[in-house]
Design an enzyme around this catalytic site. Structure first.
Site, PDB file in Angstrom:
ATOM      1  N   HIS A 197      19.471   6.037  -1.786  1.00 12.18           N
ATOM      2  CA  HIS A 197      18.961   7.395  -2.059  1.00 12.18           C
ATOM      3  C   HIS A 197      18.036   7.414  -3.271  1.00 12.18           C
ATOM      4  O   HIS A 197      17.908   8.432  -3.933  1.00 12.18           O
ATOM      5  CB  HIS A 197      20.108   8.392  -2.278  1.00 12.18           C
ATOM      6  CG  HIS A 197      21.191   8.304  -1.250  1.00 12.18           C
ATOM      7  ND1 HIS A 197      21.213   9.070  -0.111  1.00 12.18           N
ATOM      8  CD2 HIS A 197      22.288   7.495  -1.173  1.00 12.18           C
ATOM      9  CE1 HIS A 197      22.288   8.763   0.617  1.00 12.18           C
ATOM     10  NE2 HIS A 197      22.942   7.804  -0.009  1.00 12.18           N
ATOM     11  N   SER A 246      -9.615   4.747 -13.431  1.00 11.82           N
ATOM     12  CA  SER A 246     -10.011   6.117 -13.133  1.00 11.82           C
ATOM     13  C   SER A 246     -11.331   6.385 -13.836  1.00 11.82           C
ATOM     14  O   SER A 246     -11.560   5.904 -14.941  1.00 11.82           O
ATOM     15  CB  SER A 246      -8.943   7.081 -13.639  1.00 11.82           C
ATOM     16  OG  SER A 246      -9.493   8.370 -13.826  1.00 11.82           O
ATOM     17  N   LYS A 294      -5.878   4.755 -17.218  1.00  6.28           N
ATOM     18  CA  LYS A 294      -5.282   4.511 -15.911  1.00  6.28           C
ATOM     19  C   LYS A 294      -5.515   3.102 -15.381  1.00  6.28           C
ATOM     20  O   LYS A 294      -6.575   2.521 -15.518  1.00  6.28           O
ATOM     21  CB  LYS A 294      -5.845   5.500 -14.888  1.00  6.28           C
ATOM     22  CG  LYS A 294      -5.439   6.929 -15.159  1.00  6.28           C
ATOM     23  CD  LYS A 294      -4.050   7.212 -14.654  1.00  6.28           C
ATOM     24  CE  LYS A 294      -4.103   7.287 -13.161  1.00  6.28           C
ATOM     25  NZ  LYS A 294      -3.123   8.160 -12.574  1.00  6.28           N
ATOM     26  N   GLU A 348      -1.309   0.990  -2.408  1.00  5.86           N
ATOM     27  CA  GLU A 348      -1.489   2.362  -1.908  1.00  5.86           C
ATOM     28  C   GLU A 348      -2.300   2.368  -0.616  1.00  5.86           C
ATOM     29  O   GLU A 348      -1.983   3.077   0.340  1.00  5.86           O
ATOM     30  CB  GLU A 348      -2.226   3.214  -2.949  1.00  5.86           C
ATOM     31  CG  GLU A 348      -1.384   3.621  -4.131  1.00  5.86           C
ATOM     32  CD  GLU A 348      -2.237   4.376  -5.143  1.00  5.86           C
ATOM     33  OE1 GLU A 348      -2.331   5.599  -5.027  1.00  5.86           O
ATOM     34  OE2 GLU A 348      -2.827   3.725  -6.026  1.00  5.86           O
TER      35      GLU A 348
END
Ligand code: ARG
Length: 469
Positions: A166, A287, A293, A300
């Site tokens: 979980h 970024s 970043k 992804e």
């Protein structure tokens, strides 16, 4: 219309004999597949060479005709490879483009190549050959990724991290163990891929349009020349079957599901909140506005690409659903989804295979995280069972200890003996052996368990599997 009557016009349709007007210009583009099926030109030429070789063997072509055809096809192959071949939409597909080019080169003999063959068995042959070749490339990338996982798993056999259910801290595991879980998923994918290859690797050549042919063809011979295991058994099925493409897409969807799960974990683990691993800069991007970043773009994107691959599976299934025997033009729609699934899977595996061995673990951070979530609570419960307490009662005792730990901000292993003994008088000094993270993982020492010892054994067994390929 024969070619001689109309030398000025764009290439004449090889099937134009019964037609009285030219194809509508839009329909010509609409029905053409050459833009995407030209990537099968090697397979198309190899199939034609095998067919011509067989026709000569059974006496339908002379040896001289066969040789002219082979030489002509090899010239065309070289021209295509050099990017000098002019593909024509008027000639619809890769098959007719190459055949027309052959006839333009060698004359009348080129027109004999299509004896005892149809584009229906030709295209089925080409796709199977193409798929087989790509499967072999994909199998190599998959193996490379699995090797990388084993490398890191062995390196990280002792590294402790929280195991989750979980997405809540459950029990400590070793990082190596986690990576071997990924290995197992990919191992199943590999066997699925090989299973698909086996059914793809049969020769439909000779089924002709749908019913077979009147020439004394030798299908076993062409199958052998093309490296197929055997000829397919039924001509109607041969020209219409696309199960192999569906099976590949099913394999691809499951594989991409696995890669998306691994990607998700990599994305989580690289975040400041988890801070479990570092991906090398070369697999990340920045970024344009936020200078701090470093984004895990590769995982992804792999996660995102699972979507299109699932789409291709649905596309293939729907394409074949309710199709009557035998060949239907619908089948031309099999190529783009299949090709994109092949390309996507190959690229995703390549990215992963390059990236995985370059992962570095942040051991302290993983260790701290494993300690934070009372991950050895089950170990304490098992300890009390060994002292003679029933599991449900020990579960209750440990639950109370955890509640206390939350209140005072202490992990179980950080509590004093006296503190622990408030909950059960059965707890003695030896409890600390099981409350440590090291003790917890080492105790799960059986086949499939997370003990460092077992991780090393499992990695060794896995290596023998890869060596057998
Ligand atoms: N371009 C066609 C395909 O991709 C080749 C077979 C065409 N056969 C036919 N009878 N129209 O399926």
């Amino acid at each position: 219309m024969s070619q001689d009557k109309n030398p000025e016009e764009s290439p004449i349709k090889p099937w134009g004999g019964r037609f009285t007007e030219p194809t509508d210009a839009f329909v010509e583009r609409f029905t053409a597949s050459v833009d995407f099926d030209q990537r099968m030109y090697h397979q198309d030429i190899n199939g034609s060479i095998a067919h011509a070789t067989m026709l000569a063997k059974v006496g339908v072509l002379t040896d001289d005709e066969k040789q002219q055809i082979i030489d002509g096809l090899e010239d065309i192959r070289a021209e295509i490879a050099a990017g000098k071949f002019e593909w024509s939409v008027t000639l619809e597909d890769v098959h007719m483009n190459i055949e027309a080019a052959l006839t333009a080169r060698i004359g009348i003999t080129g027109k004999k190549l299509h004896t005892g063959r149809s584009r229906n068995d030709q295209v089925a042959t080409d796709i199977r050959l193409y798929l087989r070749d790509e499967i072999d490339v994909i199998a190599k990338e998959l193996t490379r990724l699995q090797e990388g996982l084993l490398l890191v798993a062995e390196r990280e056999a002792d590294t402790i991290m929280p195991g989750f259910t979980h997405l809540q801290t459950a029990q400590p595991v070793t990082f190596g163990h986690h990576l071997l879980a990924w290995f197992e998923m990919l191992q199943r994918d590999y066997t699925r891929l090989m299973d698909c290859r086996q059914r793809a690797n049969q020769s439909p050549l000779g089924a002709a349009a749908l019913a077979g042919t009147t020439y004394p063809i030798d299908r076993a011979y062409t199958a052998e020349l093309l490296g197929f295991d055997k000829p397919t058994a039924n001509s109607l099925d041969s020209v219409s079957d696309r199960d192999f493409a569906i099976e590949f897409c099913a394999f691809a969807s499951i594989l991409m599901t696995h890669l998306s799960r691994a990607s998700e974990e990599l994305v989580l683990w690289t975040s400041a909140q988890f801070n479990f691993i570092e991906l090398p800069d070369r697999f990340c991007t920045g970024s344009s506005i936020m200078p701090q970043k470093k984004n895990p773009d590769v995982p992804e994107l792999v996660r995102g690409k699972s979507g299109r691959v699932n789409g291709h599976l649905i596309c293939m299934l729907t394409l074949m659903k309710s199709q009557p025997l035998a060949y239907n033009k619908d089948n031309q729609e099999d190529k783009e989804p299949l090709f994109d699934a092949l390309d996507t899977v190959r690229d995703c595996l390549r990215a992963f295979a390059d990236m995985i061995p370059a992962i570095t673990s942040k051991k302290d951070s993983m260790y701290e995280a494993a300690k934070r979530g009372f991950s050895t609570a089950t170990d304490l419960a098992d300890y009390l069972v060994r002292k003679g307490i029933a599991f449900r009662d020990s579960h209750e005792i440990v639950g109370k200890s955890v509640a206390y730990g939350i209140e005072v901000g202490k992990d179980l292993s950080d509590m004093s003996l006296e503190e622990l003994q408030q909950f059960s008088s059965e707890i003695t000094a030896d409890v600390f052996d099981v409350l440590t993270l090291e003790g917890s993982v080492a105790a799960r020492d059986h086949i499939g368990g997370t003990a460092p010892n077992q991780v090393r054994k499992a990695a060794a067994t896995a290596k023998t599997l890869l060596a057998e390929r």
